[in-house]
Design an enzyme around this catalytic site. Sequence first.
Site, PDB file in Angstrom:
ATOM      1  N   HIS A 121       0.870  -1.182   0.000  1.00  0.00           N
ATOM      2  CA  HIS A 121       0.000   0.000   0.000  1.00  0.00           C
ATOM      3  C   HIS A 121       0.907   1.233   0.000  1.00  0.00           C
ATOM      4  O   HIS A 121       2.033   1.180   0.500  1.00  0.00           O
ATOM      5  CB  HIS A 121      -0.836  -0.058   1.284  1.00  0.00           C
ATOM      6  CG  HIS A 121      -1.906   0.972   1.409  1.00  0.00           C
ATOM      7  ND1 HIS A 121      -1.650   2.245   1.853  1.00  0.00           N
ATOM      8  CD2 HIS A 121      -3.242   0.913   1.175  1.00  0.00           C
ATOM      9  CE1 HIS A 121      -2.789   2.910   1.892  1.00  0.00           C
ATOM     10  NE2 HIS A 121      -3.770   2.138   1.484  1.00  0.00           N
ATOM     11  N   ASP A 197       3.172  -4.602   8.005  1.00  0.00           N
ATOM     12  CA  ASP A 197       1.955  -3.798   7.883  1.00  0.00           C
ATOM     13  C   ASP A 197       0.771  -4.756   8.069  1.00  0.00           C
ATOM     14  O   ASP A 197       0.461  -5.555   7.186  1.00  0.00           O
ATOM     15  CB  ASP A 197       1.950  -3.138   6.491  1.00  0.00           C
ATOM     16  CG  ASP A 197       0.601  -2.503   6.150  1.00  0.00           C
ATOM     17  OD1 ASP A 197      -0.359  -2.676   6.919  1.00  0.00           O
ATOM     18  OD2 ASP A 197       0.528  -1.850   5.098  1.00  0.00           O
ATOM     19  N   GLN A 200      -4.448  -5.266   7.043  1.00  0.00           N
ATOM     20  CA  GLN A 200      -5.452  -6.197   6.516  1.00  0.00           C
ATOM     21  C   GLN A 200      -5.395  -7.574   7.173  1.00  0.00           C
ATOM     22  O   GLN A 200      -6.086  -8.485   6.722  1.00  0.00           O
ATOM     23  CB  GLN A 200      -5.277  -6.353   4.987  1.00  0.00           C
ATOM     24  CG  GLN A 200      -5.446  -5.077   4.193  1.00  0.00           C
ATOM     25  CD  GLN A 200      -6.876  -4.531   4.227  1.00  0.00           C
ATOM     26  OE1 GLN A 200      -7.811  -5.187   4.660  1.00  0.00           O
ATOM     27  NE2 GLN A 200      -7.034  -3.297   3.772  1.00  0.00           N
ATOM     28  N   LYS A 223     -10.426  -0.599  10.684  1.00  0.00           N
ATOM     29  CA  LYS A 223     -10.609  -1.763   9.806  1.00  0.00           C
ATOM     30  C   LYS A 223     -10.997  -3.004  10.614  1.00  0.00           C
ATOM     31  O   LYS A 223     -11.147  -4.087  10.060  1.00  0.00           O
ATOM     32  CB  LYS A 223      -9.320  -2.032   9.019  1.00  0.00           C
ATOM     33  CG  LYS A 223      -8.992  -0.937   7.996  1.00  0.00           C
ATOM     34  CD  LYS A 223      -7.789  -1.315   7.179  1.00  0.00           C
ATOM     35  CE  LYS A 223      -7.165  -0.143   6.452  1.00  0.00           C
ATOM     36  NZ  LYS A 223      -7.908   0.307   5.275  1.00  0.00           N
ATOM     37  N   CYS A 384      -4.758   2.647  -3.633  1.00  0.00           N
ATOM     38  CA  CYS A 384      -3.506   3.127  -3.013  1.00  0.00           C
ATOM     39  C   CYS A 384      -2.382   2.114  -3.218  1.00  0.00           C
ATOM     40  O   CYS A 384      -1.581   1.857  -2.306  1.00  0.00           O
ATOM     41  CB  CYS A 384      -3.685   3.413  -1.520  1.00  0.00           C
ATOM     42  SG  CYS A 384      -4.812   4.743  -1.202  1.00  0.00           S
TER      43      CYS A 384
HETATM   44  N1  PLP Z   1      -1.758  -0.886   4.555  1.00  0.00           N
HETATM   45  C1  PLP Z   1      -2.688  -1.622   3.945  1.00  0.00           C
HETATM   46  C2  PLP Z   1      -2.344  -2.999   3.481  1.00  0.00           C
HETATM   47  C3  PLP Z   1      -3.975  -1.105   3.757  1.00  0.00           C
HETATM   48  O1  PLP Z   1      -4.899  -1.847   3.158  1.00  0.00           O
HETATM   49  C4  PLP Z   1      -4.272   0.198   4.215  1.00  0.00           C
HETATM   50  C5  PLP Z   1      -5.592   0.798   3.989  1.00  0.00           C
HETATM   51  O2  PLP Z   1      -6.357   0.384   3.169  1.00  0.00           O
HETATM   52  C6  PLP Z   1      -3.263   0.914   4.858  1.00  0.00           C
HETATM   53  C7  PLP Z   1      -2.015   0.347   5.008  1.00  0.00           C
HETATM   54  C8  PLP Z   1      -3.500   2.287   5.376  1.00  0.00           C
HETATM   55  O3  PLP Z   1      -4.454   2.252   6.407  1.00  0.00           O
HETATM   56  P1  PLP Z   1      -4.974   3.596   7.048  1.00  0.00           P
HETATM   57  O4  PLP Z   1      -5.637   4.356   5.937  1.00  0.00           O
HETATM   58  O5  PLP Z   1      -5.943   3.135   8.081  1.00  0.00           O
HETATM   59  O6  PLP Z   1      -3.817   4.294   7.597  1.00  0.00           O
END
Ligand code: PLP
Length: 427
Positions: A121, A197, A200, A223, A384
């Site tokens: 992401h 990270d 998900q 999430k 993203c």
């Molecule tokens: N990392 C992953 C794999 C994501 O799917 C997302 C959001 O969709 C993020 C990071 C960023 O999350 P946040 O917008 O809650 O900071």
Amino acid sequence: MLDPLKVKKDFPIFKRKIEGKEIIYLDNAATTQKPYVVIDAIKNYYENFNSNVHRGIYKLSEESTDLYEKSRKNISEFIGAPDPRGLVFVRNTTEALNLVASSIGQGLKKDDEVLLTMMEHHSNIVPWQFLKAKGVKIKFADIKDDGTLDVDDYVSKITPMTKVASVTHVSNVLGAINDVKELGKIVHEKDITFIVDGAQSVPHMPVDVKDIDCDFFAFSGHKMVGPMGIGGLYGKPDLLEKLPPYMGGGDMIKSVTTEESTWNEIPYKFEAGTQNVADAVGLSAAADYLRKLGMKDIRKHETELMLYAFQEERYVEGLKSFGPRSLHLRAGVYSFNCGEVPAFDIEKELSGERIKISKGSMHPHDIASEMDKEGIAVRSGHHCAMPLMARLDVQATARASFYIYNTKEDIDKFFIELNNSITRFAH
Ligand code: PLP
């Protein structure tokens, strides 16, 4: 066994109708809906305990501090963190990754390397790119055509200059689950700091940061049925202690003179300013709620929904879905395109030009807006993950992502409406 219809009753939003139709919410990878228990916990906090933490020597502040620290302990336990001092409250995964990249980055030098993957992401790419100004290099391990990480390529990209490896636990586009325990072993052998990270993964499967043995782990509350504006960065306490702070201000200091400052203990060193106490309490209620449903049962439920989607997708002509087919490597994220969607073109993306789709095909945005007419919420776009779009050779995809309140009937309606939309577009 998780009963999604029973779960649905815990979420007030599903009483709403959109265009007279029940909401079928399939955008859970973006954010999840909130149950009464989370909404009530936040309301209860503001009605009965609201005050600033760690500051006042009066009853309300003491109680508020107690609730905040109990939430930290509960959420630490939820992710398997042995010591609550290792959990820093942040706004979300993005802030967690910016914190860790910025603080670790202070110790990196020219030609040091950071290893990422093609399925990251943007929030696990851009904070590292900030370090390019110092001469830090970024490398990307490729994915295989089946949508899994190419571990051989990952290993081949490690050099004596690799200082940090940061990887997503689960891809928000491919649904691919990375074997982070194994990747951690590989990089730790070379003394590389290992970051995961977990945006998900934490909401969807049992996660144990101690077992993974990562150095840092980022996740978002919103999430996992928790509130927006709260998330966590877990770090091994001895590493957090060595790391310089990210933001300066109140609460993160031990002492301040006109010349210099010294830092508070962890985790407070990383929590400058007034904290989001109400949402930490809300997130703790979310963790309790998910724990009660059972993380193993949640994972099983989503796997069943994914299997069902794999079975039903064949009735949609021209549909191409992305990501691994083996269910043990796959979370409940279903990205797809209908017909031919042209290759990724950064110039067109930047200009906002609407890409042309051949007859018989449908743009992901059209899919999402047609579905919306039936009360079905799916996502479309680059999610993203522009480097991944380029790697998949598509401008965008549509995406349905499943959670605890989704049923097989939701998936039936989703595919029926997808077929109807394609038929309407073909005429
Ligand atoms: N990392 C992953 C794999 C994501 O799917 C997302 C959001 O969709 C993020 C990071 C960023 O999350 P946040 O917008 O809650 O900071």
